[in-house]
Scaffold this active site. Structure first.
Site: not given
Ligand code: MOS
Length: 734
Positions: A236, A627, A697, A701
């Protein structure tokens, strides 16, 4: 009407290829690694927020059972300054002098035969401090303030004039509390020296960065450092910087000449690997009475560590979101005596979206206009920054399909108009634009004589599915069954890969694998170029395809031969090729673009109790080609849950005066549990992206973005209260 759904974009939802080793406990996470003679280290941390260490007494700790050494600023050798990385300033080495810059700064590392001995001895380290006042408030005028800290501010048109003359104007401020990444896997380092070579098992999203920074700090050639992370228990964003305990573990291993393991405790996870900084954002809008945006001014302020700083670009995508002629975006960073923040899923973008998409909802009410209609009225058909067509954009389909599945037409726009018994019902929505990111990446693929393939790259899999999608993609590119392909990652000795971060790994790695597969095909054609026995002799790459374990003519698939036949006839064990992708396109005739999404949320609020339930979330996502439908859906589901946490529960509480984090446990720091998570509906729309050679793409996030605005907008619809501060708690609703 929903013909776009899934057409040509949904990859097979195959199970994770690494699932069996994970569920049987065979997957080695960094904290699991052990070696003969391995010893353990524990950290002692500062109990003041700012000042200096006037005396540090390690005598009792050093004499405790099993203790081998105690490292402090007084006895560590000087290290070189760490270099900055592409994701931020260099980490501050906490033992470089006697200064304390935040509560919880490491002040000693105790190395002992067992973990228990190390933890017990670390408590015996005595520290006297000369304390100074800690700067802790984002609005403290004494705190250093950086304007445009990342050089990402933008300006087009004349915002001041457009705001001054706008028929309708809007000006509000949004705040979001600090939050802390809580991957379940405790971050750990195991460091081992083999002469002047350093091997590090590290909880990281970016092995190449760890190698580069450790090599620089220890004055080693980069190839003398090897970083291994085949598995990590979540990331994360917390794994995008080199944590200080990794440097200390390497120092300790060199000091005691044995392998050293450090595993952070859960409270140490709150102070040692970053957090989402607190933010304050001001959004000003100008519009015509019929809903055309004429001006957007977005200013974001976030907090950073007093000597390090962080990249939290809250306004980054604002200039791309809507077709508005006058836009300015500016970011600022306030430096405080807090543990340095870091990336936490969609850093900057998720906060910025909360502010802008809440503001749009407010504007829709000012104009008596449907929130979706307002967004469509200002739809950016081409990039409003470059004027180029997008490489793909199905945000309109996201709105349409999401609204349909959610039942948006049932919404009565009047606030407080929908009810079910004691529950007020609110419907809210938000649009999401996510940025494009691709980084330099290398991959290598071999095809062996037995007809199997082996691909690899120094990437990581945070649990998101990199192993699986890279295996699927390699199998597809080579025309092999999935079971005949193996993909390896998590080792800095493999071809260099970028971080799992910025939602860019799958795109970067996918392009590198695509390039490697093309080069491998060329290598096979080279082998048979003058081979009289080959039906492929003299053929070029454009005349053939790789399919069903063989290379065959495009025009006549019956003409061709298997990899095995070619390798066998030429007495080759295998053929190998590398592929690489560069970051940013020069002179492209399309604007490469990241994911889009639309969010629809139903909340139910018991007014007397102030109780808020998220009842439903519908998410329509344009991530280009998907994918693997299963791993992609999991990404969006997990991120949506994280978004519910950000909206309603998560808040890192810093004690006034010291900056001690008061809720640094999973008992005190609230995250959503199953009972907080409603029916989540995810649908993928769109088409294969034109820019990516494999049509994808990023998706890592986008799934957290838009949840907060949709919830806050739904709360307003239900109650008539506009809440511009996260998390939204019971006190806000009573
Ligand atoms: Mo993410 S916050 O770019 O691991």
């Amino acid at each position: 009407m929903t013909a776009v759904l899934g057409r040509d974009i949904l990859g097979e939802p195959v199970d994770r290829v690494d699932g069996p080793v994970k569920v049987t406990g065979a997957a080695p996470y960094p904290s699991d690694v052990t070696y003969p003679g391995l010893v353990h280290a524990a950290l002692a941390q500062s109990t003041i927020g700012a000042g200096t260490i006037s005396r540090i007494d390690t005598a009792a700790a050093g004499a405790a059972p099993g203790v081998l050494t105690v490292l402090t600023h007084e006895n560590v050798p000087a290290l070189a300054e760490a270099p900055p990385t592409s994701l931020g300033p260099p980490p501050r080495f906490p033992f470089k002098d006697n200064r304390i810059v935040h509560y919880g700064q490491h002040v000693a590392l105790v190395v002992a035969e067992t973990a228990e001995q190390a933890v017990a001895a670390a408590r015996l380290v005595r520290v006297d401090y000369a304390t100074t006042e800690a700067l802790l408030e984002i609005d403290d005028p004494r705190a250093p303030l950086d304007r445009n800290p990342w050089g990402m501010d933008t300006n087009r048109g004349d915002v001041a004039a457009a705001l001054a003359s706008a028929e309708v104007s809007y000006d509000e401020t949004f705040t979001i509390s600090a939050e802390t990444n809580n991957p379940i896997g405790l971050f750990a380092t195991v460091a081992r020296w083999e002469g002047d070579r350093l091997v590090v098992h590290e909880s990281t999203q970016w092995p190449m960065m760890v190698r580069q920074v450790l090599a620089a700090m220890f004055g080693l050639p980069e190839e003398n450092v090897r970083v291994l992370v085949p598995f990590i228990g979540g990331g994360f964003g917390a794994g995008l910087r080199l944590p200080q305990h990794a440097v200390l573990a390497a120092l300790a291993a060199r000091t005691v000449q044995r392998p050293v393991k450090v595993v952070l405790t859960r409270p140490q996870m709150f102070t040692s690997i970053g957090h989402r900084p607190e933010t304050v954002q001001r959004v000003r809008l100008g519009a015509t009475r019929d809903g055309q945006l004429v001006a957007i001014d977005h200013e974001g302020t976030s907090t950073g560590g007093i000597e390090e700083g962080n990249i939290e670009p809250t306004t980054m995508v604002t200039s791309e979101m809507y077709a508005c002629p006058n836009v300015t975006t500016h970011d600022r960073q306030v430096r405080l005596n807090i543990p340095n923040p870091g990336a936490m899923r969609a850093p900057g973008t998720v906060e910025g979206n909360f502010a802008v998409e809440s503001a749009l909802d407010e504007l829709a009410y000012l104009l008596h206009c449907d929130p979706i209609q307002l967004r469509l009225r200002n739809y950016a058909e081409v990039s409003p920054v470059s004027g180029l067509p997008w490489s793909s954009k199905a945000l309109r389909e996201c709105y349409r399909v999401g609204a349909e599945r959610f039942g948006w037409q049932r919404r009565n726009p009047e606030v407080r108009s929908m009810r079910d018994g004691d529950w007020l019902i609110g419907y809210g929505m938000a649009g999401v634009t996510f940025h494009w990111y691709q980084a330099p990446c290398h991959a290598r693929i071999s095809i062996r004589r037995d007809g199997t393939a082996y691909a690899r790259s120094a990437a990581t899999d945070l649990g998101t599915g990199t192993y699986t999608v890279a295996t699927q993609l390699t199998a597809e590119l080579l025309g092999l069954d999935l079971g005949r392909v193996r993909f390896d990652l998590g080792d800095s000795d493999l071809p260099p890969a970028p971080q799992s971060g910025g939602s860019g790994l799958a795109m970067s790695l996918g392009a590198a694998l695509h390039a490697a597969a093309g080069n491998l095909l060329r290598a096979f054609l080279g082998v048979v170029a003058t081979d009289e026995r080959s039906p492929l002799r003299g053929r070029g790459v454009d005349e053939v395809t790789m399919s069903t374990g063989r290379i065959q003519l495009v025009d006549d698939p019956s003409v061709g031969e298997t990899y095995t036949d070619i390798l066998g006839r030429h007495d080759l064990a295998e053929l190998t090729a590398d592929g690489a992708v560069d970051p940013t396109p020069e002179g492209a005739d399309v604007e490469p673009v990241g994911a889009f999404a639309a969010r629809f949320v139903e909340v139910r609020i018991d007014e007397e109790l102030g109780r808020l339930r998220v009842a439903r979330v519908v998410t329509a996502v344009d991530g280009g080609r998907i994918l693997n439908e299963k791993t992609a859906r999991s990404q969006i589901l997990g991120a949506t849950v994280m978004g519910i946490g950000m909206s309603l529960l998560e808040r890192t509480e810093f004690d006034p005066g010291t900056g001690r984090i008061a809720n640094a446990t999973l008992g005190d720091y609230l995250v959503p549990v199953s009972a907080d998570v409603p029916d989540l509906d995810v649908v993928f729309v769109g088409e294969r992206d034109r820019f990516s050679p494999v049509g994808i793409k990023g998706l890592g996030e986008v799934g957290i973005v838009g949840v907060s605005a949709a919830i806050a907008n739904a709360v307003h619809h239900a109650t008539g209260r506009r809440i511009r501060s996260l998390p939204i708690t019971v006190e806000d609703l009573l």
